[in-house]
Design an enzyme around this catalytic site. Sequence first.
Site, PDB file in Angstrom:
ATOM      1  N   ASP A  30     -38.041  31.767 113.287  1.00  0.00           N
ATOM      2  CA  ASP A  30     -37.268  32.632 114.184  1.00  0.00           C
ATOM      3  C   ASP A  30     -37.904  32.585 115.576  1.00  0.00           C
ATOM      4  O   ASP A  30     -39.130  32.648 115.711  1.00  0.00           O
ATOM      5  CB  ASP A  30     -37.265  34.064 113.643  1.00  0.00           C
ATOM      6  CG  ASP A  30     -36.204  34.926 114.300  1.00  0.00           C
ATOM      7  OD1 ASP A  30     -35.283  35.369 113.599  1.00  0.00           O
ATOM      8  OD2 ASP A  30     -36.295  35.161 115.527  1.00  0.00           O
ATOM      9  N   HIS A  99     -27.404  33.515 107.416  1.00  0.00           N
ATOM     10  CA  HIS A  99     -28.831  33.174 107.420  1.00  0.00           C
ATOM     11  C   HIS A  99     -29.629  34.249 106.696  1.00  0.00           C
ATOM     12  O   HIS A  99     -29.256  35.415 106.699  1.00  0.00           O
ATOM     13  CB  HIS A  99     -29.367  33.004 108.850  1.00  0.00           C
ATOM     14  CG  HIS A  99     -29.113  34.186 109.733  1.00  0.00           C
ATOM     15  ND1 HIS A  99     -27.898  34.403 110.341  1.00  0.00           N
ATOM     16  CD2 HIS A  99     -29.898  35.217 110.099  1.00  0.00           C
ATOM     17  CE1 HIS A  99     -27.959  35.520 111.062  1.00  0.00           C
ATOM     18  NE2 HIS A  99     -29.169  36.043 110.916  1.00  0.00           N
ATOM     19  N   HIS A 101     -33.430  35.969 106.567  1.00  0.00           N
ATOM     20  CA  HIS A 101     -34.741  36.124 107.193  1.00  0.00           C
ATOM     21  C   HIS A 101     -35.765  36.209 106.070  1.00  0.00           C
ATOM     22  O   HIS A 101     -35.627  37.050 105.170  1.00  0.00           O
ATOM     23  CB  HIS A 101     -34.837  37.443 107.961  1.00  0.00           C
ATOM     24  CG  HIS A 101     -33.894  37.577 109.115  1.00  0.00           C
ATOM     25  ND1 HIS A 101     -34.301  37.427 110.421  1.00  0.00           N
ATOM     26  CD2 HIS A 101     -32.568  37.863 109.168  1.00  0.00           C
ATOM     27  CE1 HIS A 101     -33.264  37.624 111.232  1.00  0.00           C
ATOM     28  NE2 HIS A 101     -32.201  37.900 110.498  1.00  0.00           N
TER      29      HIS A 101
HETATM   30  P1  5GP Z   1     -29.429  38.471 112.895  1.00  0.00           P
HETATM   31  O1  5GP Z   1     -29.579  39.734 113.682  1.00  0.00           O
HETATM   32  O2  5GP Z   1     -28.131  37.769 113.230  1.00  0.00           O
HETATM   33  O3  5GP Z   1     -29.624  38.670 111.426  1.00  0.00           O
HETATM   34  O4  5GP Z   1     -30.638  37.559 113.339  1.00  0.00           O
HETATM   35  C1  5GP Z   1     -30.518  36.457 114.183  1.00  0.00           C
HETATM   36  C2  5GP Z   1     -31.921  35.925 114.402  1.00  0.00           C
HETATM   37  O5  5GP Z   1     -31.823  34.654 115.017  1.00  0.00           O
HETATM   38  C3  5GP Z   1     -32.791  36.795 115.324  1.00  0.00           C
HETATM   39  O6  5GP Z   1     -33.949  37.215 114.610  1.00  0.00           O
HETATM   40  C4  5GP Z   1     -33.111  35.895 116.495  1.00  0.00           C
HETATM   41  O7  5GP Z   1     -34.431  36.034 116.965  1.00  0.00           O
HETATM   42  C5  5GP Z   1     -32.872  34.507 115.923  1.00  0.00           C
HETATM   43  N1  5GP Z   1     -32.430  33.527 116.916  1.00  0.00           N
HETATM   44  C6  5GP Z   1     -31.429  33.703 117.816  1.00  0.00           C
HETATM   45  N2  5GP Z   1     -31.289  32.591 118.561  1.00  0.00           N
HETATM   46  C7  5GP Z   1     -32.219  31.713 118.132  1.00  0.00           C
HETATM   47  C8  5GP Z   1     -32.563  30.380 118.514  1.00  0.00           C
HETATM   48  O8  5GP Z   1     -31.987  29.782 119.416  1.00  0.00           O
HETATM   49  N3  5GP Z   1     -33.563  29.776 117.823  1.00  0.00           N
HETATM   50  C9  5GP Z   1     -34.221  30.403 116.797  1.00  0.00           C
HETATM   51  N4  5GP Z   1     -35.189  29.723 116.191  1.00  0.00           N
HETATM   52  N5  5GP Z   1     -33.924  31.647 116.411  1.00  0.00           N
HETATM   53  C10 5GP Z   1     -32.934  32.308 117.063  1.00  0.00           C
END
Ligand code: 5GP
Length: 137
Positions: A30, A99, A101
Amino acid sequence: MSDTIFSKIIRGEIPCHRVYQDEHVLAFLDINPLCEGHTLVVPKEPARTMGELSDDAAAGLGGALPRVCRAVVKATGADSYNILQNNGAAAGQEVEHVHFHVIPRQVGKTGLSIHWDPLPMGEEALADMARKIARLC
Ligand code: 5GP
């Protein structure tokens, strides 16, 4: 569904710190980690939420997830971890591509707090809800 940042990462158009890849799955760190080793496990199939994922993609994801968890735990030395998976805006999903985590946990070392505020439900209400969901499974 519209193209997301994760589809661009899967296609190699945007760089990532990759930790695992196979036919169905890409896993990478992340970019804004809650702790060292915070890893995202992403199906290559572009579905918005878990319920929209094909059986094949889901099976591939299910196979890869424990493997990545084992590696994250070994690499970080964490003795615990959370798997967090958000679906939809109200659940905190920001990137609209399924996705997981994988968040290694060591006391005092993770920027993650989880608060459970249980809803009191009686036996009858639980049974009604179970029937309703079971009919749709
Ligand atoms: P969500 O809130 O959708 O479950 O989490 C999305 C996650 O994707 C976040 O923890 C954020 O830091 C990560 N993220 C967003 N954009 C990018 C990116 O361009 N590269 C990487 N490696 N992680 C990302």
